[in-house]
Scaffold this active site. Structure first.
Site, PDB file in Angstrom:
ATOM      1  N   CYS A 106      45.101  -1.753 -56.210  1.00 49.35           N
ATOM      2  CA  CYS A 106      43.918  -2.598 -56.239  1.00 49.35           C
ATOM      3  C   CYS A 106      44.115  -3.709 -57.280  1.00 49.35           C
ATOM      4  CB  CYS A 106      42.629  -1.863 -56.584  1.00 49.35           C
ATOM      5  SG  CYS A 106      42.254  -0.504 -55.495  1.00 49.35           S
TER       6      CYS A 106
ATOM      7  N   ARG B 232      48.869  -5.946 -54.712  1.00 47.45           N
ATOM      8  CA  ARG B 232      48.450  -4.678 -55.320  1.00 47.45           C
ATOM      9  C   ARG B 232      47.588  -3.842 -54.368  1.00 47.45           C
ATOM     10  NH1 ARG B 232      49.005  -4.920 -61.096  1.00 47.45           N
ATOM     11  NH2 ARG B 232      47.862  -2.978 -61.197  1.00 47.45           N
TER      12      ARG B 232
ATOM     13  N   TRP C 275      43.146  -1.179 -52.286  1.00 46.88           N
ATOM     14  CA  TRP C 275      44.067  -0.237 -51.646  1.00 46.88           C
ATOM     15  C   TRP C 275      43.299   1.080 -51.627  1.00 46.88           C
ATOM     16  CZ3 TRP C 275      46.518   4.370 -53.133  1.00 46.88           C
ATOM     17  CH2 TRP C 275      47.561   4.784 -52.305  1.00 46.88           C
TER      18      TRP C 275
ATOM     19  N   ASN D 283      39.361  -0.437 -60.409  1.00 39.73           N
ATOM     20  CA  ASN D 283      40.730  -0.122 -60.038  1.00 39.73           C
ATOM     21  C   ASN D 283      41.005   1.263 -60.620  1.00 39.73           C
ATOM     22  OD1 ASN D 283      43.461  -0.091 -59.623  1.00 39.73           O
ATOM     23  ND2 ASN D 283      43.947  -1.751 -61.048  1.00 39.73           N
ATOM     24  N   GLY D 284      41.403   2.221 -59.789  1.00 37.90           N
ATOM     25  CA  GLY D 284      41.668   3.577 -60.304  1.00 37.90           C
ATOM     26  C   GLY D 284      40.953   4.604 -59.440  1.00 37.90           C
TER      27      GLY D 284
ATOM     28  N   GLU E  34      67.765   5.233 -51.938  1.00 43.96           N
ATOM     29  CA  GLU E  34      67.106   3.927 -52.085  1.00 43.96           C
ATOM     30  C   GLU E  34      67.171   3.135 -50.772  1.00 43.96           C
ATOM     31  OE1 GLU E  34      65.180   2.207 -53.722  1.00 43.96           O
ATOM     32  OE2 GLU E  34      65.715   0.099 -53.514  1.00 43.96           O
TER      33      GLU E  34
ATOM     34  N   LYS F 212      63.809   2.036 -48.753  1.00 42.76           N
ATOM     35  CA  LYS F 212      63.505   0.626 -48.498  1.00 42.76           C
ATOM     36  C   LYS F 212      63.292   0.388 -47.016  1.00 42.76           C
ATOM     37  CE  LYS F 212      62.995  -0.594 -51.518  1.00 42.76           C
ATOM     38  NZ  LYS F 212      62.965  -0.620 -52.962  1.00 42.76           N
TER      39      LYS F 212
ATOM     40  N   GLU G 105      59.963   1.983 -45.814  1.00 46.20           N
ATOM     41  CA  GLU G 105      58.805   1.358 -46.460  1.00 46.20           C
ATOM     42  C   GLU G 105      58.366   0.067 -45.774  1.00 46.20           C
ATOM     43  OE1 GLU G 105      59.871   0.362 -50.486  1.00 46.20           O
ATOM     44  OE2 GLU G 105      57.799   0.131 -51.096  1.00 46.20           O
TER      45      GLU G 105
ATOM     46  N   HIS H 210      75.111  20.822 -44.059  1.00 45.20           N
ATOM     47  CA  HIS H 210      74.247  21.977 -44.341  1.00 45.20           C
ATOM     48  C   HIS H 210      72.944  21.925 -43.551  1.00 45.20           C
ATOM     49  CE1 HIS H 210      76.972  23.426 -47.357  1.00 45.20           C
ATOM     50  NE2 HIS H 210      77.017  22.211 -47.895  1.00 45.20           N
TER      51      HIS H 210
ATOM     52  N   LYS I 232      51.609  -2.321 -54.657  1.00 42.42           N
ATOM     53  CA  LYS I 232      52.712  -2.522 -55.600  1.00 42.42           C
ATOM     54  C   LYS I 232      52.694  -1.529 -56.756  1.00 42.42           C
ATOM     55  CE  LYS I 232      56.228  -4.782 -57.304  1.00 42.42           C
ATOM     56  NZ  LYS I 232      57.532  -4.490 -56.682  1.00 42.42           N
TER      57      LYS I 232
END
Ligand code: M6R
Length: 608
Positions: free
Chosen positions: A2, A27, A80, A106-107, A481, A485, A488, A504, A603
């Protein structure tokens, strides 16, 4: 998570809120809203202006730019969603029963259910399902003519995390701010004050900011401000140009293209080639304590946790200190056993990730030495660790972290040399690492030259639905990574696994529809990687290899190859990850996705 922006001053608030919000959209971008006090038409004269909408600001740009909103006091928010669906009524600003108190948050308010139940019994009428609304009703309950006093009483009752900005029609000419575990800063301009969850929103107005600390309440008025204690002014180091796209179609591509620069910025002025060492000024104050450390716990989330895993390999092999990595959300719950010779290293681009900060708090409670590797100057992590090193990667706007990862890897390599040279690392080894580090920005630029080739590969592979990424040793975290990416931003299924693990279980999935990206530079585990690639080829799986220049043999066993230059094994991740970032970017862009703002994400993750 947010974005908040607020303005009070002589100018019109709305255009300032709108441009600030656009810069904060990364954000959170489910919905957004504004509240401006003392607006004129199109709202009724002298009636405040309230506007909320579901979707991205960019999609409503036409509508917003036609609005004429007067008034010099306002708050805005881009959301968000955490509690409550993505609807207009759940968007911020929220308000109380009488429509006197307007608030952006925000939170997360963890005990909102019990507070809501109690307030409902007392007669309060709630409109939304959002946790934040309870704050408005509590403030309403405690309001007695003075807004900051009502906010102070309210915050005593809530548990969770918050950065809030509140306006009251009954105590106008001020915005009250408060924060706990969510970033909030105060921008000091000329005859104007701003509030934001991120410097990006205030940078066009002022570079002088005060970062609020946890449990602080501040009041801003058109001509002055006060906080409940004295705070130092901090200078924002970013330039506006750095926070813009510079002609690239997306921030993510711009930021990948800045990866060589991110390495260069991290190492600038810090390498001492002749001494085979590094100078990390941020560690000077704890240098002697670091000599006593015999165990390192690295804590991070997401992409930063993969940098930490590369760091774990570097620190164990070259500094010879036992090291382990924990993800932030797990650390505090696993009851880690530590002693006074353990140090915690926290890796975070934003320095605001709630899970990482919670782990930091936990370690501090245990009295352990804490070090931060952070990009954002003055962030909570930078303030709360005992010492640290800034990665200096510049603003990273795309939700997918790219250049900051390179800054983290370069910093971890330097930290390895620093700690190694305090211990048994020989001068010759120190010299070797730092001189190879010095060459890396140029080598990274060479890798970027393959961008057109990687775009072609993205075209070839974009319609596959599943991908493996494999690597070993230093490149095992790079496989994770690469997979993160891709999923995402392209929404394709991808998994990163250590090359040796495939047999395995995971190998069962391989067939001609399941391509693998194999990171196999010519290093100590190359032969083992070749065996893993052969296992995949034997089952019909297409393979794209990331291999070292000059390795022509690899072409005989894989379908496609991307070459990277030769460097020290421990530094290869800084080159091998670049093609993976480009590949993900091109796949997502070709699939037509909103690359910089992938669905469901934001973000900075400032909720646990
Ligand atoms: O700001 P941080 O580095 O602490 O963020 C950690 C993760 O949330 C972040 O790396 C996330 O995984 C990225 N979206 C990955 O691209």
């Amino acid at each position: 998570m947010c974005g908040i922006v607020g303005y009070i001053g002589k100018k019109l608030a709305f255009p300032i809120l709108l441009s600030g919000l656009k810069r904060l959209e990364y954000r959170g971008y489910d919905s957004f809203g504004f509240f401006v006090l003392d607006s004129n038409p199109p709202a009724t004269p002298n009636k405040p202006f309230l506007f909320k909408k579901v979707g991205k600001i960019s999609e409503a740009e036409g509508e917003l730019s036609n609005l004429k909103v007067d008034g010099g006091i306002g708050i805005a928010h881009t959301r968000w969603a955490t509690t409550g669906a993505v609807t207009e009524v759940n968007a911020h600003p929220h308000f109380d029963c009488r429509e006197d108190i307007f608030l952006v948050h925000n939170g997360i308010i963890e005990n909102y259910r019990e507070i809501k139940e109690k307030l409902e019994k007392e007669g309060h009428k709630f409109r939304s399902q959002c946790d934040s609304e309870v704050l408005c009703h509590l403030i309403e309950k405690y309001f007695n003519g003075n807004l900051e006093e009502a906010v102070r009483k309210t915050l005593k009752e809530v548990r969770g995390a918050y950065g809030i900005a509140v306006i009251s029609k009954k105590d106008p000419q001020k915005i009250v701010l408060a924060k706990l575990s969510s970033p909030l800063l105060l921008g000091i301009g000329e005859d104007e004050f701003l509030v934001a969850s991120d410097p990006a929103a205030v940078i066009t107005h002022t570079r002088q900011v005060i970062n609020l600390d946890d449990n602080e309440i501040a009041v801003i008025k058109p001509d002055n401000f006060f906080i409940l204690k004295e705070k130092p002014l901090v200078q924002i180091e970013w330039t506006l140009e750095e926070a813009e796209k510079k002609g690239y179609p997306h921030f993510m591509l711009k930021e990948i293209m800045e990866e060589p620069e991110a390495i260069e910025n991290a190492i600038r002025g810090r390498l001492m080639i002749e001494e085979g060492s590094v100078k990390l000024g941020g560690l000077d104050s704890i240098s002697e304590k670091l000599r006593e450390i015999n165990r390192l716990i690295l804590v991070a989330c997401g992409t930063a946790s993969f940098a930490a895993r590369v760091g774990e390999y570097m620190l164990e092999e070259y500094a010879e200190i036992p090291a382990e990595v924990d993800i932030g959300s797990e650390f505090r719950y696993r009851k880690p056993v530590v002693d006074k010779n353990t140090a915690g290293i926290f890796v975070s681009q934003s320095g605001e990730t709630a899970d990482t900060l919670a782990a930091l708090k936990e370690m501090k409670q245990k009295g352990i030495l804490t070090l931060g590797i952070t990009n954002v100057v003055g962030s909570a992590q930078a303030r709360e660790t005992d010492a640290g090193v800034y990665t200096r990667s510049g603003p990273e706007i795309a939700v997918a972290s790219t250049k900051a990862f390179l800054g983290q890897l370069a910093t971890l390599a330097m930290l390895t040399v620093y700690l190694g040279r305090q211990r048994e690392m020989a001068l010759v080894m120190g010299k070797r690492i730092v001189s190879e580090l010095a060459k890396l920005p140029e080598l990274a630029k060479d890798v970027l030259k393959s961008a057109p080739e990687i775009e072609k590969l993205a075209k070839k592979y974009k319609d596959y639905k599943n991908f493996w990424f494999i690597g070993r040793k230093y490149n095992a975290p790079i496989a994770s990574e690469g997979a993160l990416k891709l999923k995402e931003i392209s929404y394709l299924h991808a998994e990163g696994v250590a090359g040796g693990e495939l047999k395995h279980g995971s190998l069962a999935l391989i067939d001609e529809n399941f391509p693998t990206v194999a990171i196999c530079p010519s290093d100590s585990v190359y032969e083992k990687m070749v065996s893993n690639i052969q296992e995949i080829k034997a089952r019909g799986g297409p393979v794209i290899a990331v291999a070292t220049e000059g390795n022509e043999d690899i072409k005989k066993i894989v379908d496609d190859v991307i070459y990277i230059p030769k460097t020290l094994e421990m530094l290869t991740p800084m080159l091998s990850v670049i093609p993976l970032h480009l590949f993900s970017y091109y796949v997502a862009a070709l699939l037509g996705h909103d690359v910089d703002r992938p669905k469901n994400l934001a973000k900075s993750v400032t909720v646990e």
